[in-house]
Design a protein around this motif. Structure first.
Motif, PDB file in Angstrom:
ATOM      1  N   PRO A   1      30.285  75.155  38.094  1.00 55.24           N
ATOM      2  CA  PRO A   1      29.503  74.139  39.129  1.00 55.24           C
ATOM      3  C   PRO A   1      30.793  73.406  38.719  1.00 55.24           C
ATOM      4  O   PRO A   1      30.922  71.626  39.418  1.00 55.24           O
ATOM      5  N   MET A   2      31.899  73.401  37.596  1.00 59.86           N
ATOM      6  CA  MET A   2      32.739  72.456  37.358  1.00 59.86           C
ATOM      7  C   MET A   2      33.586  71.717  38.123  1.00 59.86           C
ATOM      8  O   MET A   2      34.256  73.728  38.287  1.00 59.86           O
ATOM      9  N   THR A   3      34.827  71.226  37.938  1.00 61.07           N
ATOM     10  CA  THR A   3      35.424  70.866  38.946  1.00 61.07           C
ATOM     11  C   THR A   3      36.500  70.373  37.806  1.00 61.07           C
ATOM     12  O   THR A   3      36.298  69.856  37.090  1.00 61.07           O
ATOM     13  N   VAL A   4      37.913  70.470  37.851  1.00 59.13           N
ATOM     14  CA  VAL A   4      39.368  69.726  37.463  1.00 59.13           C
ATOM     15  C   VAL A   4      39.930  69.149  37.910  1.00 59.13           C
ATOM     16  O   VAL A   4      40.806  70.090  38.744  1.00 59.13           O
TER      17      VAL A   4
ATOM     18  N   LEU B   1      39.746  77.015  30.159  1.00 62.01           N
ATOM     19  CA  LEU B   1      38.101  77.595  30.162  1.00 62.01           C
ATOM     20  C   LEU B   1      37.562  77.764  29.339  1.00 62.01           C
ATOM     21  O   LEU B   1      36.311  77.125  29.822  1.00 62.01           O
ATOM     22  N   GLN B   2      38.050  77.653  28.329  1.00 62.91           N
ATOM     23  CA  GLN B   2      36.561  77.091  27.265  1.00 62.91           C
ATOM     24  C   GLN B   2      36.209  75.727  26.796  1.00 62.91           C
ATOM     25  O   GLN B   2      35.111  75.627  26.310  1.00 62.91           O
ATOM     26  N   PHE B   3      36.588  74.687  27.150  1.00 61.56           N
ATOM     27  CA  PHE B   3      36.778  73.530  27.253  1.00 61.56           C
ATOM     28  C   PHE B   3      36.210  73.144  28.629  1.00 61.56           C
ATOM     29  O   PHE B   3      34.618  72.065  28.813  1.00 61.56           O
ATOM     30  N   CYS B   4      36.072  74.206  29.533  1.00 56.07           N
ATOM     31  CA  CYS B   4      35.373  73.724  30.814  1.00 56.07           C
ATOM     32  C   CYS B   4      34.307  73.928  30.327  1.00 56.07           C
ATOM     33  O   CYS B   4      32.851  73.362  30.913  1.00 56.07           O
ATOM     34  N   GLN B   5      33.740  75.305  29.895  1.00 58.72           N
ATOM     35  CA  GLN B   5      31.856  75.759  29.161  1.00 58.72           C
ATOM     36  C   GLN B   5      31.447  74.770  28.496  1.00 58.72           C
ATOM     37  O   GLN B   5      30.425  75.069  28.091  1.00 58.72           O
ATOM     38  N   LYS B   6      31.593  74.119  27.363  1.00 59.21           N
ATOM     39  CA  LYS B   6      31.099  72.946  26.609  1.00 59.21           C
ATOM     40  C   LYS B   6      30.601  72.239  27.780  1.00 59.21           C
ATOM     41  O   LYS B   6      30.524  71.559  29.075  1.00 59.21           O
TER      42      LYS B   6
END
Length: 653
Positions: A341-344, A554-559
């Motif tokens: 669901p994350m957008t960068v 990617l790991q940062f986006c999963q936080k």
């Protein structure tokens, strides 16, 4: 004649004194307060006169307020027709500055170029205007320092020169035998920057370059001669990082005496939550820009949006923008694959040749601003209707609150948001759009801000300021509003951008080919626990490094949001190790070493004993095919103190 080495007069010479050109301006400006506190009225900064910046940054004073030798030297030069500005730099610490008018003395250029060739063997072609400026500036500095040496009979004098542009003055001091202690600091070697920009396998072949041939190929042989001469003429030669020290040893052919890492003025908030509040406040301003930029295709949730950015000088390969974009493309595919669901939203803030803002960029901000004003107007009307109904004792009917006229006006504003094209990649009209390296790579990777893309890219080819019509934020405020800074540099002697992120409590990614990355690896155990991610570009292939960068993002986006808040707190707590109150100690030791080497008879220890004693604590530099370098200026006491403070910090975290 014996000099007083306990209260020396310090002159710091740099092209960027009160003259913002690049990163050295930040070094000089932020370091000045601690140096001014140490030396008081015995500290003078010397630079070229740039009227545009001096009029804004310097308070002009009468030279009668200068110390006796400086005052007499300036009077003597004024009598010879030399123009200069004497005053105080309007920054923290209020240091004294002397700015020489280079262009007003250009009539002596040919005379001085001839002298430089005859006395030092340094060539200077006629069409290199930057070299011409540095020659005139150097001769003015050497003239001034010579006048000071002849007039000051008691105190020792120290002159610290930064970068090759100030090198002529140092070479002349040595050539003329002036009794002055000299220090030369290279912040990045000229040849190293050119070689890296030219796709050379720089670090693996560093020992094998024919430096004269390589400098000649790139048309910088005369500059290289000046930089190398300055390094060899100085009493003490330093660099800003260990990786640059290894580079300088092989390219300039002198092993640096020590490393002077760059610092920042760290201002601590009285309450920890204050910098978190600044993050939320500035993030909302970025939200406003994003709403306008993606109008018509704004279908993502800002509560699940992360802002990444990279910024700095436009050096596509050296700054790692090629790797950044490749990793963003892979991150986009990963987020879509995992149905995240994350957008960068990934920003690139780098100045490039452009004409103006694009129509689409300006239109997007205008239509969303108009929509916001319309909603506020309707909201005000609804509030008035509710109040008038309630004050008469009636519960208002929802149907009566929203009028037909309001509905029509709102629909018109919503229809104005529709557009057929995709959101723009770049905010400006580029002068050479088809050949711009960043845009060419974006086209190759297909990062076109399609609605299905989970990574959106925005290239802003200008530095930020609060007067910006589309993104009205100063750079510092913009950084505070972002979630992650990404700086996967290939050539970065220090790297102020990730350091600034750390001070502002923003996690960042750097590499072990940057001076800052090497410093953090030496100083912090498990830096990723503190929001400082270091990509291995030294011992891994390009493919492996790109994949490591992708996995880190990617790991940062999963936080979770809570995890990111905790990480920002940890990042901000590390800012103390970058404070000039700590980093400035290395400059103190460099000056002490210069005094020891110039006046060994005035000290109990010999020069050899000093060198041996301060090299006990090594700081390793593990570059391919390189020996481990030791820092000349690192003492056991400082290392122990740093270790204890870091252990205490880890305990608190």
């Amino acid at each position: 004649m014996q000099r007083d080495v306990h209260e020396p007069i310090l002159f710091e010479v740099a092209w960027e004194v009160a003259n913002k050109v690049g990163g050295i301006y930040t070094v000089i400006k932020t370091k000045s307060p601690v140096t001014a506190e140490e030396y008081g009225n015995r500290y003078y900064l010397i630079g070229p006169l740039s009227t545009k910046s001096a009029d804004l940054e310097v308070e002009r004073l009468d030279i009668e307020r200068a110390c006796e030798p400086v005052k007499e030297a300036l009077y003597a030069m004024r009598e010879q027709g030399i123009n200069f500005v004497y005053g105080r730099w309007l920054i923290e610490g209020y240091p004294t500055v002397i700015l020489f008018d280079v262009h007003g003395t250009m009539y002596r250029l040919n005379e001085w170029k001839k002298d430089l060739w005859e006395k030092a063997g340094i060539p200077s072609p006629t069409d290199d205007f930057e070299m011409n400026d540095s020659i005139v500036f150097g001769y003015l500095v050497a003239w001034f320092l010579g006048e000071c040496v002849h007039r000051e009979r008691k105190a020792a004098l120290i002159a610290h020169f930064h970068e090759w542009l100030a090198g002529v003055g140092l070479v002349l001091c040595r050539n003329r035998g002036l009794e002055i202690c000299t220090i030369f600091t290279t912040h990045a070697t000229l040849l190293g920057r050119y070689l890296c920009a030219g796709d050379a396998d720089f670090y693996n072949h560093l020992k094998y370059f024919d430096v004269d041939v390589e400098a000649g190929k790139r048309g910088i042989y005369h500059r290289y001669c000046l930089e190398r001469a300055a390094a060899h003429c100085a009493d003490v030669f330093t660099t800003v990082s260990h990786i640059t020290a290894f580079e300088a040893e092989n390219l300039l052919k002198r092993k640096p005496d020590g490393v002077l890492p760059n610092g920042l003025n760290v201002v601590k908030f009285s309450a920890m939550h204050e910098f978190q509040n600044l993050h939320a406040k500035n993030k909302e301003k970025i939200h406003d820009f994003v709403r306008g930029h993606f109008y018509g295709h704004f279908d993502f949730d800002l509560d699940n949006t992360l802002y990444f950015f990279s910024a700095g000088r436009y050096e596509f390969r050296n700054k790692g923008i090629d790797m950044y974009l490749e990793a963003l493309a892979r991150l986009n595919n990963s987020l879509k694959h995992f149905n995240s669901p994350m957008t960068v939203v990934a920003f690139i803030i780098m100045p490039a040749a452009n004409n103006s803002y694009t129509v689409e960029t300006l239109k997007g901000q205008a239509v969303t601003k108009q929509l916001n004003e319309t909603v506020n107007e309707i909201e005000s009307k609804i509030g008035q209707r509710m109040f008038h109904s309630a004050v008469r004792g009636h519960i208002p009917d929802p149907k009566d609150l929203f009028s037909e006229q309001d509905l029509v006006l709102l629909k018109r504003r919503i229809f104005a948001l529709k557009r057929d094209c995709l959101p723009p990649i770049v905010t400006h009209n580029m002068k050479d759009d088809s050949n711009d390296p960043i845009l060419k790579e974006i086209r190759r990777l297909g990062l076109f801000n399609h609605p299905s893309d989970r990574v959106k890219v925005i290239f802003h080819p200008e530095f930020l300021n609060s007067n910006n019509p589309v993104l009205p934020l100063d750079y510092e405020d913009f950084v505070r509003g972002c979630h992650l800074g990404v700086f996967p540099s290939y050539y970065e002697p220090w790297g102020y951008t990730p350091a600034e992120c750390t001070v502002m409590g923003v996690p960042s990614i750097t590499t072990n080919l940057s001076g800052f990355g090497c410093f953090i690896e030496e100083s912090v155990e498990n830096p990723s626990d503190y929001g400082l991610y270091i990509i291995d570009r030294r011992m891994k292939s390009v493919e492996d490094s790109v994949q490591q960068l992708t996995d880190t993002m990617l790991q940062f986006c999963q936080k979770t949001r809570r995890q990111r808040i905790i990480l920002r707190n940890r990042t901000e707590r590390l800012s103390d190790i970058l404070d000039w109150n700590r980093m400035g100690l290395e400059y103190v030791k460099a000056r002490e070493l210069a005094l020891h080497r110039k006046y060994p008879e005035l000290f109990e220890d010999s020069d050899d004993e000093i060198d041996h004693s301060v090299q006990k604590i090594p700081r390793p530099l593990s570059t391919p095919s390189s020996p481990k370098l030791k820092s000349t200026f690192t003492t056991e006491q400082l290392a122990e103190q740093l270790s204890n403070e870091l252990q205490e910090l880890q305990t608190k975290v």
